[in-house]
Write an enzyme that holds these catalytic residues in place. Structure first.
Site, mmCIF file in Angstrom:
data_model
loop_
_atom_site.group_PDB
_atom_site.id
_atom_site.type_symbol
_atom_site.label_atom_id
_atom_site.label_comp_id
_atom_site.label_asym_id
_atom_site.label_seq_id
_atom_site.Cartn_x
_atom_site.Cartn_y
_atom_site.Cartn_z
ATOM 1 N N CYS A 20 12.905 11.476 7.125
ATOM 2 C CA CYS A 20 12.836 10.917 8.478
ATOM 3 C C CYS A 20 14.141 11.142 9.231
ATOM 4 O O CYS A 20 14.153 11.365 10.426
ATOM 5 C CB CYS A 20 12.522 9.439 8.399
ATOM 6 S SG CYS A 20 13.632 8.577 7.292
ATOM 7 N N THR A 22 1.577 6.081 14.066
ATOM 8 C CA THR A 22 0.980 5.077 13.174
ATOM 9 C C THR A 22 1.657 3.726 13.431
ATOM 10 O O THR A 22 0.993 2.683 13.453
ATOM 11 C CB THR A 22 1.151 5.479 11.697
ATOM 12 O OG1 THR A 22 0.844 6.852 11.550
ATOM 13 C CG2 THR A 22 0.270 4.666 10.787
ATOM 14 N N GLY A 23 2.958 3.749 13.640
ATOM 15 C CA GLY A 23 3.702 2.517 13.928
ATOM 16 C C GLY A 23 3.151 1.820 15.162
ATOM 17 O O GLY A 23 3.003 0.590 15.197
ATOM 18 N N LYS A 57 0.828 -1.218 0.000
ATOM 19 C CA LYS A 57 0.000 0.000 0.000
ATOM 20 C C LYS A 57 0.864 1.270 0.000
ATOM 21 O O LYS A 57 1.630 1.520 0.922
ATOM 22 C CB LYS A 57 -0.878 0.025 1.256
ATOM 23 C CG LYS A 57 -1.827 1.233 1.252
ATOM 24 C CD LYS A 57 -2.515 1.433 2.576
ATOM 25 C CE LYS A 57 -2.058 2.634 3.332
ATOM 26 N NZ LYS A 57 -2.100 3.910 2.613
ATOM 27 N N GLU A 59 9.940 1.445 10.372
ATOM 28 C CA GLU A 59 10.890 2.543 10.150
ATOM 29 C C GLU A 59 10.111 3.814 10.445
ATOM 30 O O GLU A 59 9.236 4.203 9.667
ATOM 31 C CB GLU A 59 11.366 2.551 8.688
ATOM 32 C CG GLU A 59 12.099 1.302 8.252
ATOM 33 C CD GLU A 59 13.434 1.145 8.941
ATOM 34 O OE1 GLU A 59 13.978 2.135 9.458
ATOM 35 O OE2 GLU A 59 13.934 0.014 8.982
ATOM 36 N N GLY A 92 6.738 5.130 8.295
ATOM 37 C CA GLY A 92 5.829 6.256 8.503
ATOM 38 C C GLY A 92 6.019 6.823 9.897
ATOM 39 O O GLY A 92 7.061 6.628 10.529
ATOM 40 N N GLY A 93 4.986 7.495 10.395
ATOM 41 C CA GLY A 93 5.080 8.173 11.690
ATOM 42 C C GLY A 93 5.075 7.202 12.857
ATOM 43 O O GLY A 93 4.550 6.087 12.759
ATOM 44 N N GLU A 124 8.895 15.858 15.949
ATOM 45 C CA GLU A 124 9.278 15.822 14.534
ATOM 46 C C GLU A 124 8.363 16.762 13.746
ATOM 47 O O GLU A 124 7.142 16.663 13.830
ATOM 48 C CB GLU A 124 9.119 14.396 14.005
ATOM 49 C CG GLU A 124 9.554 14.268 12.565
ATOM 50 C CD GLU A 124 9.347 12.868 11.999
ATOM 51 O OE1 GLU A 124 8.275 12.289 12.236
ATOM 52 O OE2 GLU A 124 10.249 12.379 11.322
HETATM 53 P P1 NAD Z 1 1.968 8.213 8.253
HETATM 54 O O1 NAD Z 1 2.341 7.402 9.438
HETATM 55 O O2 NAD Z 1 0.845 9.178 8.404
HETATM 56 O O3 NAD Z 1 1.552 7.285 7.021
HETATM 57 C C1 NAD Z 1 2.418 6.318 6.490
HETATM 58 C C2 NAD Z 1 1.601 5.250 5.805
HETATM 59 O O4 NAD Z 1 0.798 4.590 6.786
HETATM 60 C C3 NAD Z 1 0.628 5.772 4.754
HETATM 61 O O5 NAD Z 1 0.568 4.869 3.680
HETATM 62 C C4 NAD Z 1 -0.701 5.803 5.505
HETATM 63 O O6 NAD Z 1 -1.812 5.716 4.658
HETATM 64 C C5 NAD Z 1 -0.572 4.581 6.381
HETATM 65 N N1 NAD Z 1 -1.387 4.587 7.615
HETATM 66 C C6 NAD Z 1 -1.885 5.645 8.285
HETATM 67 N N2 NAD Z 1 -2.592 5.233 9.369
HETATM 68 C C7 NAD Z 1 -2.521 3.875 9.380
HETATM 69 C C8 NAD Z 1 -3.032 2.869 10.254
HETATM 70 N N3 NAD Z 1 -3.747 3.161 11.346
HETATM 71 N N4 NAD Z 1 -2.748 1.580 9.978
HETATM 72 C C9 NAD Z 1 -1.991 1.242 8.902
HETATM 73 N N5 NAD Z 1 -1.498 2.163 8.025
HETATM 74 C C10 NAD Z 1 -1.750 3.458 8.267
HETATM 75 O O7 NAD Z 1 3.296 8.917 7.773
HETATM 76 P P2 NAD Z 1 3.474 9.936 6.581
HETATM 77 O O8 NAD Z 1 2.875 11.239 7.007
HETATM 78 O O9 NAD Z 1 3.020 9.319 5.310
HETATM 79 O O10 NAD Z 1 5.075 10.039 6.532
HETATM 80 C C11 NAD Z 1 5.786 10.804 7.423
HETATM 81 C C12 NAD Z 1 6.377 9.986 8.540
HETATM 82 O O11 NAD Z 1 7.114 8.894 8.000
HETATM 83 C C13 NAD Z 1 7.373 10.768 9.355
HETATM 84 O O12 NAD Z 1 7.154 10.547 10.723
HETATM 85 C C14 NAD Z 1 8.716 10.208 8.948
HETATM 86 O O13 NAD Z 1 9.717 10.335 9.901
HETATM 87 C C15 NAD Z 1 8.371 8.797 8.658
HETATM 88 N N6 NAD Z 1 9.379 8.178 7.763
HETATM 89 C C16 NAD Z 1 10.298 7.326 8.306
HETATM 90 C C17 NAD Z 1 11.293 6.759 7.499
HETATM 91 C C18 NAD Z 1 12.336 5.822 8.082
HETATM 92 O O14 NAD Z 1 13.028 5.165 7.298
HETATM 93 N N7 NAD Z 1 12.494 5.722 9.370
HETATM 94 C C19 NAD Z 1 11.327 7.067 6.145
HETATM 95 C C20 NAD Z 1 10.372 7.930 5.623
HETATM 96 C C21 NAD Z 1 9.395 8.482 6.452
#
Ligand code: NAD
Length: 489
Positions: free
Chosen positions: A283, A231-232, A174, A249, A227-228, A384
């Site tokens: 990130c 969310t993780g 996704k 990540e 992602g964030g 962040e």
């Molecule tokens: P996000 O957590 O909002 O979304 C990331 C993904 O998760 C999207 O595809 C989103 O649709 C999905 N998502 C959202 N809620 C969910 C849920 N409840 N269950 C499952 N999936 C869900 O993050 P973002 O705004 O897209 O990206 C920014 C964040 O990503 C920042 O915090 C950044 O630090 C992090 N990031 C980390 C790395 C790394 O390698 N550590 C790399 C890139 C981005």
């Protein structure tokens, strides 16, 4: 690039529609770039089922065949290099120069894993029983679920898909709702390369439905997420149902420490790059500059002068150095952080505003922003922002620098600048972070592991560690003196 029809999902080798579409926005001017079909929980369930069926075949084909396919995918990305770069620039906003770097990195990632899978794996142990030979083999996990963010749309997809497929898994993938377009193109390439049907499935849709079902689904045996951090956390909870493997990540608030014995101009240059490359939507961004008191004012004068010269422009414009932020919502969040920083007493040295002149009016542009004299309890030091906003802190001693650097719930990345290699090594070893640099910031390689300490994640991507994350470990004990054990008389 021309998306006349809504982009389809890709399930069981078929381009699949639904009754819902979403507008995909160009952040440089707020216009509609494309439409895509989106699925829901049921779509994930269907995709997981076909991925499970496809696993039996895909996991058994020879590593050479799998490697050939991955190399073919890399070739085809290369053939479509400029189109991929144009898609990510239009969809994410980043300058073409950055998008081209992402395409090159994605190709390298597919080639790296294609090259890795036929290299020696596993181990043999001498055990307490000389007649027992223990060998350890790595096997694919099964169906994996993968969820990626919007900041490096193609590259994050490559980092996830290449090792997962290389290891022999099948996948439900996704992309972010904001930036699905390069993933769509990548799946077109999977089809063209001849990836067997059902091996890789693309489901688009919101995190709250599609993402959550990927984390929950009982047929999916591992979920890999970027992602964030919040969310993780939600994904971790959702994944408990079938005790899925997880790799996460997550976010960061990474320190870039500059000592007065560093090469001054080089340290200014890298510090600028650390925070402002990719609009600060990284990130691992060096979003906290931790600066020695003896060079504090002089360094900031140089840094601010350089930041003011950064060419903020539409990503498609020749010479653009920083593009718009990815969405209006995200831009508003970044601007809110800037207001909070002002209220909490951080000293604004440059930027701090949305750019709305002329051509910029409809886009989501924020100027490179630097706040000095930041204190550890300030919001912009702790949270962040994920945008072009730098928080600068002052230190006197080596220990103070380390304490400031470690004063965070995150532990993704860190950089240290010093020409005293003993000091640099000592300090970088004392910083609790998974990705670190000495006298540079950000260079990333497919060969080396990527991931964070503390609340920045679990597991590692890239390198051999990245392949291991997509395998199970099996021990096989072989009795070299076959016969009854005679335990029960
Ligand atoms: P996000 O957590 O909002 O979304 C990331 C993904 O998760 C999207 O595809 C989103 O649709 C999905 N998502 C959202 N809620 C969910 C849920 N409840 N269950 C499952 N999936 C869900 O993050 P973002 O705004 O897209 O990206 C920014 C964040 O990503 C920042 O915090 C950044 O630090 C992090 N990031 C980390 C790395 C790394 O390698 N550590 C790399 C890139 C981005």
């Amino acid at each position: 690039m021309n998306f006349k029809e809504p982009g389809c999902m890709f399930i069981d080798g078929k381009w699949t529609i639904s009754d819902k579409t979403r507008d995909v926005i160009n952040p440089a001017d707020g216009s509609i770039l494309a439409k895509v079909y989106e699925g829901d929980e049921k779509t994930v369930q269907t995709a997981a089922l076909v991925a499970k069926k496809a696993f039996a075949g895909w996991s058994k084909i020879s590593v050479v065949e799998r490697a050939n396919l991955l190399n073919k995918i890399a070739d085809l990305i290369n053939e479509n290099f400029e189109e991929f770069a144009a898609i990510d620039t239009a969809n994410n906003g980043k300058p073409l120069r950055d998008s081209r770097g992402d395409v090159a990195d994605s190709i390298a990632c597919f080639r790296y894993y294609a090259g890795l899978i036929d290299k020696p794996h596993g181990q043999t142990y001498y055990t307490a029983d000389p007649n027992n030979e223990a060998i350890v083999v790595r096997e694919p996990i099964g169906v994996c679920g993968q969820i990626v963010p919007w900041n490096y749309p193609l590259m994050m997809s490559a980092w996830k898909l290449a090792p997962c497929l290389a290891a022999g898994n099948t996948v439900v993938f996704k992309p972010s709702t904001l930036t699905p377009l390069s993933a769509l193109k990548l799946f077109e390439i999977f089809e063209k390369a001849g990836l067997p049907k059902g091996v890789a499935n693309l489901v688009m849709g919101p995190g709250s439905t599609v993402g959550e079902e990927i984390a929950k689904n009982i047929l999916i045996e591992k979920v890999a997420f970027t992602g964030g951090t919040d969310t993780g956390r939600a994904i971790m909870k959702a994944a408990t149902g079938n005790m899925k493997g997880i790799s996460l990540e997550l976010g960061g608030k990474s320190p870039c420490i500059v000592f007065d014995d560093s090469d001054f101009e080089a340290a200014v240059d890298w510090s600028l790059f650390a925070i402002f490359c990719n609009q600060g939507e990284v990130c691992s961004a060096g979003s906290r500059l931790i600066l020695q008191d003896t060079i504090y004012d002089k360094f900031l004068d140089s840094l601010v002068a350089r930041a003011k010269k950064i060419k903020v422009a539409k990503g498609t414009e020749e010479g653009a150095e920083m593009g718009p932020l990815v969405s209006e919502t995200h831009m508003k969040k970044v601007l809110e952080y800037i207001e909070i920083a002002k209220k909490e007493g951080a000293r604004l040295l440059c930027g701090g505003n949305r750019i709305t002149d002329g051509d910029f009016a409809k886009g989501y542009f924020v100027s490179p922003t630097i706040f000095a004299d930041c204190k550890p309890d300030m919001t912009i030091v702790k949270e962040e922002i994920f945008g072009p906003v730098l928080a600068v802190q002052k230190f006197r001693t080596e220990q103070e620098a380390v304490d400031l650097a470690n004063d965070t719930v995150y532990g993704l990345a860190a950089g240290v600048f010093s020409n005293d290699i003993t000091r640099a090594l000592k300090v970088i070893k004392a910083v609790r972070a998974g990705i670190t640099w000495v006298n540079s910031y950000h260079p990333t390689f497919a060969q080396a592991p990527w991931g964070g300490y503390k609340q920045s994640g679990i597991g590692r991507e890239l390198g051999t560690f990245g392949l291991d994350e997509y395998t199970e470990i099996k021990q096989i004990n072989i009795n070299l003196a076959p016969g009854p054990i005679g335990w029960f008389k």
